[in-house]
Design a protein around this motif. Structure first.
Motif, PDB file in Angstrom:
ATOM      1  N   ARG A  89     -88.046  -2.849  63.967  1.00 16.96           N
ATOM      2  CA  ARG A  89     -87.031  -1.853  63.629  1.00 16.96           C
ATOM      3  C   ARG A  89     -87.407  -0.520  64.273  1.00 16.96           C
ATOM      4  O   ARG A  89     -88.504  -0.002  64.048  1.00 16.96           O
ATOM      5  CB  ARG A  89     -86.934  -1.683  62.107  1.00 16.96           C
ATOM      6  N   LEU A  93     -86.057   3.454  65.123  1.00 12.67           N
ATOM      7  CA  LEU A  93     -85.133   4.556  64.866  1.00 12.67           C
ATOM      8  C   LEU A  93     -85.141   5.512  66.051  1.00 12.67           C
ATOM      9  O   LEU A  93     -86.208   5.886  66.547  1.00 12.67           O
ATOM     10  CB  LEU A  93     -85.557   5.306  63.596  1.00 12.67           C
ATOM     11  N   ILE A 144     -81.695   1.466  65.242  1.00  8.49           N
ATOM     12  CA  ILE A 144     -81.018   2.364  64.303  1.00  8.49           C
ATOM     13  C   ILE A 144     -80.881   3.716  64.992  1.00  8.49           C
ATOM     14  O   ILE A 144     -81.878   4.340  65.362  1.00  8.49           O
ATOM     15  CB  ILE A 144     -81.810   2.514  63.002  1.00  8.49           C
ATOM     16  N   GLU A 203     -77.310  -0.197  63.650  1.00  8.87           N
ATOM     17  CA  GLU A 203     -76.942   0.684  62.551  1.00  8.87           C
ATOM     18  C   GLU A 203     -76.855   2.110  63.073  1.00  8.87           C
ATOM     19  O   GLU A 203     -77.556   2.477  64.022  1.00  8.87           O
ATOM     20  CB  GLU A 203     -77.996   0.656  61.436  1.00  8.87           C
ATOM     21  N   LEU A 208     -82.129   6.154  55.794  1.00 10.43           N
ATOM     22  CA  LEU A 208     -82.629   4.799  56.032  1.00 10.43           C
ATOM     23  C   LEU A 208     -82.907   4.092  54.701  1.00 10.43           C
ATOM     24  O   LEU A 208     -83.477   4.684  53.781  1.00 10.43           O
ATOM     25  CB  LEU A 208     -83.919   4.840  56.852  1.00 10.43           C
TER      26      LEU A 208
END
Length: 309
Positions: A136, A138, A162, A182, A190
């Motif tokens: 994941r 960001l 994200i 996302e 988050l």
């Protein structure tokens, strides 16, 4: 040669004028510039502090006019993308050959001029995060040029991407189209930890993003557009309860070695349509003031490209 010269009396501090041609060092090629892309940092900070008569500019794409005397780098006539601390805003540019990437024949040099700072920064910062597959990641400030490249590259690397943007819903739709799984308005939104962060904003967003790092995660501090300090509350740097071994690292593109192959690969992928440079504004060098004002006014979300006729 023609060049955009710093001139405090001109609109946006720039005027199109004449300047002496650069004299390349033995390890430099002389490149005839076709296009340059503007970056917020150079327009906001470098231009603001430059002296009259200087030729600025980090990114340029063009064609090699004179090969390097030491035999390094591409041959005369090769289309290239180039990176340097200055000199891009002129018809001719002397560039170190280890900061020159080759480009496919017939490629849109305006599109390729977006590669050096935005594309290479996104790529190298993602390398610093580590392996992307299944992780994941960001990306804050994702609507800018570097952020848009980072979203695409992270998705293509197998990450769950994200994107963070405080802009309207349309910005989120655009980021999803580029590959974001996302879109959130800020790191605080988050709902689960992340393995890596590319922070392009700084300030409170960096602090909030660091708090969302999972154990072993890395935050790469790339941009500082917020122009704020980072103030960590007591306990933010504790390593207990799943927060062990988190890293916060700084980043400087010209501190990276071996950039020429990266520039070549990125140029090839843009030319092939595998990466979208996300050009939001394009015009001639005589419209430089218009471009810089739009960039400083945050009216552009993507890249601004100036082309020599």
């Amino acid at each position: 040669m023609r060049a955009l010269l710093v001139d405090r009396s001109a609109p946006a501090g720039l005027r199109l004028g004449e300047a002496p041609e650069p004299v390349p060092a033995p390890h430099q090629a002389l490149v005839r510039v076709a296009a340059t892309s503007l970056n917020h940092g150079e327009v906001r900070h470098v231009l603001e502090n430059a002296s009259d008569g200087q030729i600025l500019g980090w990114d340029a794409a063009g064609v090699v006019e004179r090969a390097a005397a030491d035999g390094s780098g591409p041959a005369v006539g090769t289309p290239v993308v180039t990176l340097a601390p200055d000199g891009a805003w002129a018809e001719l540019r002397a560039v170190d050959t280890d900061l020159i990437g080759t480009a496919p024949e017939g490629a849109d040099l305006g599109a390729l001029s977006t590669v050096p700072v935005a594309g290479a920064t996104a790529l190298r910062a993602l390398h610093r995060v580590g392996p992307l597959l299944g992780r994941r990641v960001l990306i804050t400030g994702a609507t800018g040029g570097t952020g848009r490249y980072a979203v695409q590259l992270a998705r293509q690397g197998g990450a769950h991407v994200i994107a963070s943007t405080a802009g309207p819903a349309a910005y989120g739709d655009g980021l999803r189209a580029l590959g974001a799984h996302e879109v959130v308005p800020e790191p605080k939104a988050l709902d689960a930890p992340v393995d890596g962060v590319l922070d392009l904003v700084g300030g409170t967003q960096l602090v909030d993003a660091y708090a969302k790092l999972a154990e072993g995660g890395t935050l790469v501090a790339v941009g500082h557009s917020a122009e704020q300090g980072e103030h960590f509350p007591f306990g933010a740097l504790f390593g207990d309860q799943g927060r062990h071994d988190r890293s916060l690292v700084t980043f400087f593109l010209l501190g990276c070695r071996g950039l020429a192959p990266d520039l070549s690969r990125l140029a090839a992928r843009v030319a092939a349509g595998d990466l979208d440079p996300q050009i939001a504004w394009r015009g001639g060098w005589d419209r430089a003031a218009e471009a810089t004002e739009a960039l400083l006014g945050r009216r552009l979300h993507g890249k601004a490209v100036l082309t020599f006729a």
